[in-house]
Write an enzyme that holds these catalytic residues in place. Structure first.
Site, PDB file in Angstrom:
ATOM      1  N   ASP A 124       0.531  -1.068  -0.296  1.00  0.00           N
ATOM      2  CA  ASP A 124      -0.311  -0.054  -0.108  1.00  0.00           C
ATOM      3  C   ASP A 124       0.721   1.602  -0.070  1.00  0.00           C
ATOM      4  O   ASP A 124       1.975   1.116   0.366  1.00  0.00           O
ATOM      5  CB  ASP A 124      -1.012   0.122   0.961  1.00  0.00           C
ATOM      6  CG  ASP A 124      -0.147   0.179   3.021  1.00  0.00           C
ATOM      7  OD1 ASP A 124       1.134  -0.781   2.488  1.00  0.00           O
ATOM      8  OD2 ASP A 124      -1.178   0.854   3.694  1.00  0.00           O
ATOM      9  N   GLU A 191       0.613  -1.486   5.311  1.00  0.00           N
ATOM     10  CA  GLU A 191       1.559  -0.912   6.816  1.00  0.00           C
ATOM     11  C   GLU A 191       1.269   0.722   6.323  1.00  0.00           C
ATOM     12  O   GLU A 191       1.448   0.998   7.869  1.00  0.00           O
ATOM     13  CB  GLU A 191       2.908  -1.212   5.732  1.00  0.00           C
ATOM     14  CG  GLU A 191       3.486  -0.882   6.822  1.00  0.00           C
ATOM     15  CD  GLU A 191       4.619   0.717   6.649  1.00  0.00           C
ATOM     16  OE1 GLU A 191       4.961   0.917   7.854  1.00  0.00           O
ATOM     17  OE2 GLU A 191       4.418   1.129   6.013  1.00  0.00           O
TER      18      GLU A 191
HETATM   19 ZN   LIG Z   1       6.588   2.553   4.051  1.00  0.00          ZN
END
Ligand SMILES: [Zn+2]
Length: 488
Positions: A124, A191
């Site tokens: 992401d 993340e």
């Molecule tokens: Zn990162």
């Protein structure tokens, strides 16, 4: 009088001798270089093609929004399918598991007794800040290759690493590499908004009794204008600070602001925020930051080395100097940042309750419990309440070794592409997915083998993020050498 002067002079002389002796003998404690490791030969790869691939990866808008309802989930599926079709040789040798949108790949090693390794890169990216789109020289999701770089959101953070890892794995598989150690590739899907995917992946690995030799993820890089040495150094994250937010609440009666009571919730809240903020955690030169100062000062030589070698005398001076800039001050203690304050919704209405959120980044030697205890002690005399918010605290990670075999392999694999580069441990003040791997890995390191100047680092999560082809080549070469060296 004369006697006193003589005695004093003697002390100075003796001290000077000690300082000089300590400086001459000084080597940073507990930090190894890569000289003991024989680096394996990396397979050859095509950096131009890798750049094309990175451009393609950037075009998938795997944007993690604060509100997950805004995420385009199909973009993750498209990225997954693209990985399968773009890297067929890697996929032929690795087992692939999909955990929600998080990926776990396993390339089984031939030696079941050898500890595996874990390599990581998340899928992401953060959104482009609304209103800044026109500041990009090349559109953030176009994946253009221009001016010797791949442009776009995620080109470094962290599709740069994801693509570089797959380029390396594809080349290794294509040239018939057979790992002795099992290689796990874990690619988290979220993340940037908490890392639940990596956490779930770590739990799966734990049920399989995985205990990796080391994990490598993003979080550090080669800074080209490193403080103290004003030159390049590899900054390898050996620990991450913890994260917690406290809510301070001051009860109040509300009512019309034309007749305010003596005691106001808004004022009590303000006093509480000031009291908490003034009771700062002490600045301490310890842990990874102390190691960093020793490594850099040792390289810098002169007065810096003298100071680092004689911390018993110059420690406070070093701390004072570092405390001047917020970025280096953050490496010395748990930071306190009051961020959101809330009172009444209207200018002529007294608040019925006033509250503030205070965000902390916890040093490796502190804990969320110590944070709460300190904040409560700071406001003991005030009619306010202090508690954790609903979001559970994240404790600081364990500190990884700077002498382990894994550390040495990482340093040696980077040095093979960057001759004479020094390696320094480093405390990561932000968060990465790799923190979840602590239970399944002896050591966890955070490092991307790309070179950036301090002023360039802000493009990560900022405007005009781009990966130069030089950096991309360095990154692929580094991952390939590291995996060949560690698993070969
Ligand atoms: Zn990162």
């Amino acid at each position: 009088m004369k006697k006193w002067v003589l005695a004093f002079g003697g002390v100075i002389l003796a001290m000077g001798g000690t300082l000089a002796a300590r400086t001459a003998m000084f080597t940073p404690e507990a930090v190894a270089d890569g000289s003991a490791v024989k680096v394996g030969v990396a397979p050859s790869f095509d950096v131009q093609q890798a750049a094309q691939h990175l451009g393609e990866a950037v075009r998938f808008q795997t944007v993690s929004n604060q509100d997950p309802a805004q995420n385009k989930v199909e973009e993750w599926d498209k990225l997954h399918a693209w990985l399968v079709s773009t890297y067929p040789k890697a996929h032929a040798v690795m087992r692939r598991e999909v955990l929600g949108k998080t990926l776990i790949y396993t390339w089984p090693g031939s030696d079941p007794a050898a500890q595996p390794i874990i390599v990581m890169a998340h899928q992401d990216v953060v959104p482009v800040t609304p209103g800044t789109e026109q500041d990009w020289k090349h559109q953030p999701f176009a994946g253009e290759i221009a001016e010797g770089a791949v442009w776009g959101r995620g080109s470094i953070d962290d599709k740069g690493s994801l693509v570089a890892l797959f380029e390396a794995l594809e080349a290794m598989a294509g040239q018939g590499f057979k790992p002795k150690r099992t290689i796990y590739l874990v690619s988290g899907h979220d993340e940037e908004v908490g890392g639940s995917g990596a956490e779930a992946a770590a739990k799966v690995l734990a049920t399989r009794k995985v205990k990796a030799l080391f994990t490598i993820d993003e979080g550090g890089l080669i800074t080209t204008d490193t403080p103290m040495i004003n030159g390049p150094a590899m900054m390898i994250g050996v620990a991450e600070k913890g994260y917690v937010t406290l809510r301070v609440t001051a009860p109040a009666e509300g009512g019309h602001s034309s007749a305010p009571p003596k005691e106001l919730g808004s004022v009590n809240l303000a006093k509480a925020v000031v009291a908490i903020h003034q009771n700062q955690f002490p600045l301490e030169l310890r842990g990874p930051t102390a190691q960093m100062v020793e490594v850099l000062a040792g390289k810098a030589g002169g007065i810096n080395k003298l100071a680092a070698a004689n911390r018993w005398l110059f420690g406070p001076m070093i701390v004072g100097k570092m405390a001047e800039a917020p970025a280096s001050a953050a490496l010395l203690h748990t930071t306190i940042a009051p961020t959101m304050l809330e009172g009444s919704p209207k200018e002529n209405v007294l608040p019925q309750s006033a509250n503030a959120l205070i965000n902390y980044r916890i040093a490796p030697w502190d804990s969320s419990a110590k944070v709460l205890e300190r904040a409560r002690a700071s406001v003991a005399a005030l009619p306010v309440k202090v508690d954790f918010t609903e979001r559970p605290p994240r404790e600081p990670t364990p500190v990884s070794s700077a002498t382990s075999l894994g550390w040495q392999m990482i340093v040696a694999s980077a040095q093979a592409g960057h001759q004479g580069l020094i390696a320094s441990p480093y405390l990561v003040v932000a968060g990465t997915d790799s923190r979840s791997m602590a239970p399944v890995s002896d050591d966890v390191y955070r490092f991307q083998a790309i070179s950036l100047a301090t002023t360039e680092i802000k493009m990560i999560h900022g405007t005009n993020e781009h990966m130069t082809l030089t950096n991309l080549e360095s990154l692929i070469g580094f991952y390939a050498r590291l995996m060949v060296t560690a698993a070969g």
